[in-house]
Motif scaffolding. Structure first.
Motif, PDB file in Angstrom:
ATOM      1  N   ALA A   1      -2.777  42.442  20.637  1.00 22.19           N
ATOM      2  CA  ALA A   1      -1.758  42.600  21.684  1.00 22.19           C
ATOM      3  C   ALA A   1      -2.078  41.784  22.934  1.00 22.19           C
ATOM      4  CB  ALA A   1      -1.613  44.087  22.041  1.00 22.19           C
ATOM      5  N   SER A   2      -3.330  41.765  23.349  1.00 23.81           N
ATOM      6  CA  SER A   2      -3.701  41.034  24.565  1.00 23.81           C
ATOM      7  C   SER A   2      -3.524  39.534  24.385  1.00 23.81           C
ATOM      8  CB  SER A   2      -5.147  41.351  24.957  1.00 23.81           C
ATOM      9  OG  SER A   2      -5.304  42.718  25.268  1.00 23.81           O
ATOM     10  N   LEU A   3      -3.902  39.020  23.209  1.00 25.86           N
ATOM     11  CA  LEU A   3      -3.735  37.596  22.949  1.00 25.86           C
ATOM     12  C   LEU A   3      -2.279  37.243  22.720  1.00 25.86           C
ATOM     13  CD1 LEU A   3      -6.863  36.922  20.703  1.00 25.86           C
ATOM     14  CD2 LEU A   3      -6.517  36.254  23.086  1.00 25.86           C
ATOM     15  N   ALA A   4      -1.518  38.144  22.119  1.00 27.58           N
ATOM     16  CA  ALA A   4      -0.087  37.896  21.935  1.00 27.58           C
ATOM     17  C   ALA A   4       0.617  37.771  23.283  1.00 27.58           C
ATOM     18  CB  ALA A   4       0.542  39.024  21.110  1.00 27.58           C
ATOM     19  N   GLU A   5       0.194  38.564  24.255  1.00 27.79           N
ATOM     20  CA  GLU A   5       0.775  38.492  25.598  1.00 27.79           C
ATOM     21  C   GLU A   5       0.499  37.131  26.242  1.00 27.79           C
ATOM     22  OE1 GLU A   5       0.441  40.877  29.898  1.00 27.79           O
ATOM     23  OE2 GLU A   5      -0.652  41.587  28.132  1.00 27.79           O
ATOM     24  N   ILE A   6      -0.736  36.654  26.092  1.00 29.89           N
ATOM     25  CA  ILE A   6      -1.076  35.333  26.630  1.00 29.89           C
ATOM     26  C   ILE A   6      -0.271  34.245  25.916  1.00 29.89           C
ATOM     27  CG2 ILE A   6      -2.909  33.590  26.712  1.00 29.89           C
ATOM     28  CD1 ILE A   6      -4.865  35.761  27.395  1.00 29.89           C
ATOM     29  N   ALA A   7      -0.165  34.355  24.599  1.00 28.50           N
ATOM     30  CA  ALA A   7       0.565  33.340  23.836  1.00 28.50           C
ATOM     31  C   ALA A   7       2.029  33.276  24.271  1.00 28.50           C
ATOM     32  CB  ALA A   7       0.461  33.633  22.343  1.00 28.50           C
ATOM     33  N   ARG A   8       2.643  34.428  24.493  1.00 24.96           N
ATOM     34  CA  ARG A   8       4.048  34.442  24.932  1.00 24.96           C
ATOM     35  C   ARG A   8       4.203  33.768  26.296  1.00 24.96           C
ATOM     36  NH1 ARG A   8       3.963  39.682  22.650  1.00 24.96           N
ATOM     37  NH2 ARG A   8       3.510  40.602  24.703  1.00 24.96           N
TER      38      ARG A   8
ATOM     39  N   ARG B   1      -6.972  37.065  13.608  1.00 21.81           N
ATOM     40  CA  ARG B   1      -8.236  37.155  12.873  1.00 21.81           C
ATOM     41  C   ARG B   1      -9.026  38.379  13.313  1.00 21.81           C
ATOM     42  NH1 ARG B   1      -8.451  34.377   8.490  1.00 21.81           N
ATOM     43  NH2 ARG B   1     -10.617  33.758   8.712  1.00 21.81           N
ATOM     44  N   ASN B   2     -10.137  38.613  12.646  1.00 20.30           N
ATOM     45  CA  ASN B   2     -10.913  39.829  12.878  1.00 20.30           C
ATOM     46  C   ASN B   2     -11.954  39.615  13.976  1.00 20.30           C
ATOM     47  OD1 ASN B   2     -11.762  42.472  12.459  1.00 20.30           O
ATOM     48  ND2 ASN B   2     -13.319  41.831  10.966  1.00 20.30           N
ATOM     49  N   PHE B   3     -11.496  39.239  15.166  1.00 23.37           N
ATOM     50  CA  PHE B   3     -12.390  39.066  16.307  1.00 23.37           C
ATOM     51  C   PHE B   3     -12.324  40.297  17.207  1.00 23.37           C
ATOM     52  CE2 PHE B   3     -11.172  34.495  15.557  1.00 23.37           C
ATOM     53  CZ  PHE B   3     -12.417  34.098  15.089  1.00 23.37           C
ATOM     54  N   ASP B   4     -13.416  40.540  17.909  1.00 21.42           N
ATOM     55  CA  ASP B   4     -13.385  41.542  18.971  1.00 21.42           C
ATOM     56  C   ASP B   4     -12.763  40.913  20.210  1.00 21.42           C
ATOM     57  OD1 ASP B   4     -14.645  43.522  17.453  1.00 21.42           O
ATOM     58  OD2 ASP B   4     -16.632  42.752  17.951  1.00 21.42           O
ATOM     59  N   THR B   5     -11.961  41.673  20.938  1.00 24.06           N
ATOM     60  CA  THR B   5     -11.334  41.159  22.155  1.00 24.06           C
ATOM     61  C   THR B   5     -11.551  42.123  23.303  1.00 24.06           C
ATOM     62  OG1 THR B   5      -9.189  42.166  21.634  1.00 24.06           O
ATOM     63  CG2 THR B   5      -9.551  39.907  20.879  1.00 24.06           C
TER      64      THR B   5
ATOM     65  N   LYS C   1      -9.998  42.528  27.382  1.00 22.47           N
ATOM     66  CA  LYS C   1      -9.116  42.029  28.427  1.00 22.47           C
ATOM     67  C   LYS C   1      -9.756  42.260  29.790  1.00 22.47           C
ATOM     68  CE  LYS C   1      -4.293  42.025  29.953  1.00 22.47           C
ATOM     69  NZ  LYS C   1      -2.931  42.555  29.691  1.00 22.47           N
ATOM     70  N   LEU C   2      -9.802  41.219  30.627  1.00 23.83           N
ATOM     71  CA  LEU C   2     -10.392  41.294  31.945  1.00 23.83           C
ATOM     72  C   LEU C   2      -9.329  41.661  32.984  1.00 23.83           C
ATOM     73  CD1 LEU C   2     -12.701  38.142  31.791  1.00 23.83           C
ATOM     74  CD2 LEU C   2     -13.152  40.484  31.007  1.00 23.83           C
ATOM     75  N   ALA C   3      -9.789  42.022  34.184  1.00 25.02           N
ATOM     76  CA  ALA C   3      -8.881  42.500  35.230  1.00 25.02           C
ATOM     77  C   ALA C   3      -7.860  41.447  35.631  1.00 25.02           C
ATOM     78  CB  ALA C   3      -9.689  42.949  36.444  1.00 25.02           C
ATOM     79  N   ASP C   4      -8.209  40.164  35.538  1.00 26.58           N
ATOM     80  CA  ASP C   4      -7.285  39.107  35.956  1.00 26.58           C
ATOM     81  C   ASP C   4      -6.341  38.664  34.844  1.00 26.58           C
ATOM     82  OD1 ASP C   4      -8.992  37.768  34.284  1.00 26.58           O
ATOM     83  OD2 ASP C   4      -9.592  36.239  35.745  1.00 26.58           O
ATOM     84  N   GLY C   5      -6.360  39.359  33.717  1.00 27.63           N
ATOM     85  CA  GLY C   5      -5.474  39.017  32.612  1.00 27.63           C
ATOM     86  C   GLY C   5      -6.090  38.113  31.567  1.00 27.63           C
ATOM     87  N   SER C   6      -7.282  37.584  31.838  1.00 31.15           N
ATOM     88  CA  SER C   6      -7.977  36.770  30.838  1.00 31.15           C
ATOM     89  C   SER C   6      -8.454  37.654  29.686  1.00 31.15           C
ATOM     90  CB  SER C   6      -9.174  36.061  31.463  1.00 31.15           C
ATOM     91  OG  SER C   6      -8.769  35.191  32.495  1.00 31.15           O
TER      92      SER C   6
ATOM     93  N   LEU D   1     -15.359  33.149  23.393  1.00 32.01           N
ATOM     94  CA  LEU D   1     -14.435  32.239  24.059  1.00 32.01           C
ATOM     95  C   LEU D   1     -13.585  33.058  25.013  1.00 32.01           C
ATOM     96  CD1 LEU D   1     -12.822  29.662  21.573  1.00 32.01           C
ATOM     97  CD2 LEU D   1     -14.649  29.304  23.223  1.00 32.01           C
ATOM     98  N   GLU D   2     -13.278  32.485  26.169  1.00 31.71           N
ATOM     99  CA  GLU D   2     -12.440  33.174  27.144  1.00 31.71           C
ATOM    100  C   GLU D   2     -11.183  32.355  27.409  1.00 31.71           C
ATOM    101  OE1 GLU D   2     -12.582  34.619  31.827  1.00 31.71           O
ATOM    102  OE2 GLU D   2     -14.450  34.263  30.724  1.00 31.71           O
ATOM    103  N   PHE D   3     -10.020  33.009  27.320  1.00 29.82           N
ATOM    104  CA  PHE D   3      -8.729  32.380  27.584  1.00 29.82           C
ATOM    105  C   PHE D   3      -8.121  32.998  28.833  1.00 29.82           C
ATOM    106  CE2 PHE D   3      -9.258  32.532  22.937  1.00 29.82           C
ATOM    107  CZ  PHE D   3      -9.250  31.175  22.650  1.00 29.82           C
ATOM    108  N   ASP D   4      -7.573  32.149  29.722  1.00 34.39           N
ATOM    109  CA  ASP D   4      -6.926  32.713  30.903  1.00 34.39           C
ATOM    110  C   ASP D   4      -5.475  33.086  30.581  1.00 34.39           C
ATOM    111  OD1 ASP D   4      -5.279  30.463  31.178  1.00 34.39           O
ATOM    112  OD2 ASP D   4      -6.357  29.645  32.888  1.00 34.39           O
ATOM    113  N   SER D   5      -4.750  33.570  31.577  1.00 30.98           N
ATOM    114  CA  SER D   5      -3.425  34.141  31.352  1.00 30.98           C
ATOM    115  C   SER D   5      -2.375  33.103  30.966  1.00 30.98           C
ATOM    116  CB  SER D   5      -2.962  34.898  32.598  1.00 30.98           C
ATOM    117  OG  SER D   5      -2.919  34.022  33.720  1.00 30.98           O
TER     118      SER D   5
END
Length: 330
Positions: free
Chosen positions: A79-86, A249-253, A255-260, A279-283
């Motif tokens: 869900a957190s990565l889907a939000e960033i992707a959108r 994929r089966n990664f642990d995720t 979510k940081l306070a800034d949305g990353s 790996l860290e992805f920003d918003s």
């Protein structure tokens, strides 16, 4: 020559895949780390870095490709990565005018080792660098400053400076390098921004060669890292597709306070021990950081547990008018 290409060649020279003995792997890695510095120095000083060999043995390669391809399927995305992707997919791609360069800034720290021949001992320490990079296709301007190393032992620190190893590492120095024809530049345009097609491409890439150590999840996350380095300035649609595939994929995720969001995978290495790759992805889908952590260091590493042995923090890419020009809003 890229690190992944060099590692594959070294392993191929040593023994045919996939049966590679532990001592052969150690020898190959030592040669690779020496190659980072352009050859074996008089007093070897080398930096451990994560391997970028993107494949596995023949049977495992089929498993990797099958797991990634999944024809006709749309696996659920974290869900957190889907939000960033959108959010990333809604961004407008940035145009690169004729003559413009892509600028990025990297702060990195890597585990380095230096041999003290007189004392017959090997030192382990963390060596920081700051790099400013201007890229236009195969043309680069790179300005690198080496920072002050940090040590795990006061005796090691004393031996390091007494042996003049700070001179070998160019501590405190800034090096400017200009390259007019960089070899093996990744062609970002060949990668599809359609998730299904991109999944096929990633599966094919992972199935190309042999790696005796890294599992499919680790190799995937490292391939994504290669494609998202700021200097390639991957467009929003491609960033979004890569993040969706990672999220399926089966990664642990986390979510940081800034949305990353931090994505992580643990794995075992014969010599290095139990490791964690992050790996860290920003918003907005930019890759902001990468870390390799020795959770339980193995026999090749005389380190405390949970030591970060390689990390990079990147700026976003900026389009500038030419090499040496800094963005106004960085």
């Amino acid at each position: 020559m890229s690190a992944d290409t060099r590692l594959r060649e070294l392993l191929t020279e040593i023994a045919p895949p996939p049966e590679i003995a532990e001592d052969q792997i150690v020898a190959a890695r030592a040669a690779l780390h020496a190659a980072y510095r352009g050859g074996v120095p008089t007093r070897p000083s080398r930096r451990w870095q994560p391997s970028f060999a993107w494949a596995t043995a023949a049977v495992a390669a089929v498993v990797v490709a099958a797991a990634l391809l999944l024809p006709g399927s749309s696996p659920p995305v974290d869900a957190s990565l889907a939000e960033i992707a959108r959010a990333t997919r809604d961004l407008e791609p940035e145009q690169l005018p004729v003559g413009a360069f892509v600028y990025s800034h990297e702060e990195a720290t890597g585990l380095a080792t230096s041999q003290i021949e007189e004392a017959e001992r090997e030192l382990f320490y963390l060596l920081p660098t700051k790099t400013e990079l201007w890229v236009q296709g195969a043309t680069e301007l790179r300005v690198t400053t080496v920072g002050t190393p940090s040590f795990f032992d006061t005796d090691d620190e004393a031996a390091y400076y007494a042996g003049g190893l700070d001179l070998d590492d160019e501590v405190g120095k800034t090096r400017t390098e200009r390259f007019g024809d960089v070899a093996n530049v990744t062609d970002i345009t060949k990668w599809s921004d359609d998730p299904a097609t991109l999944r096929d491409q990633l599966g094919a890439e992972l199935a190309k060669a042999v790696d005796p150590v890294l599992g499919e999840e680790v190799r995937l996350i490292l391939l994504v890292e290669e494609l998202l380095v700021p200097s390639l300035n991957a467009p929003p649609q491609l960033r979004a597709a890569l993040i969706e595939i990672v999220g399926s994929r089966n990664f642990d995720t986390s979510k940081l306070a800034d949305g990353s969001v931090v994505v992580s995978v643990a794995y075992e290495d014969l010599g290095l021990g139990k490791l964690l790759q992050e790996l860290e992805f920003d918003s907005e889908g930019y890759m902001r950081g990468s870390r390799l952590i020795a959770l339980e260091p193995g026999p090749a590493l005389s380190l405390p547990p949970d030591t970060v042995i390689a990390q990079s923090t990147w700026s976003r890419p900026y389009v500038v008018d030419g090499p040496g020009i800094l963005p106004a809003d960085r």
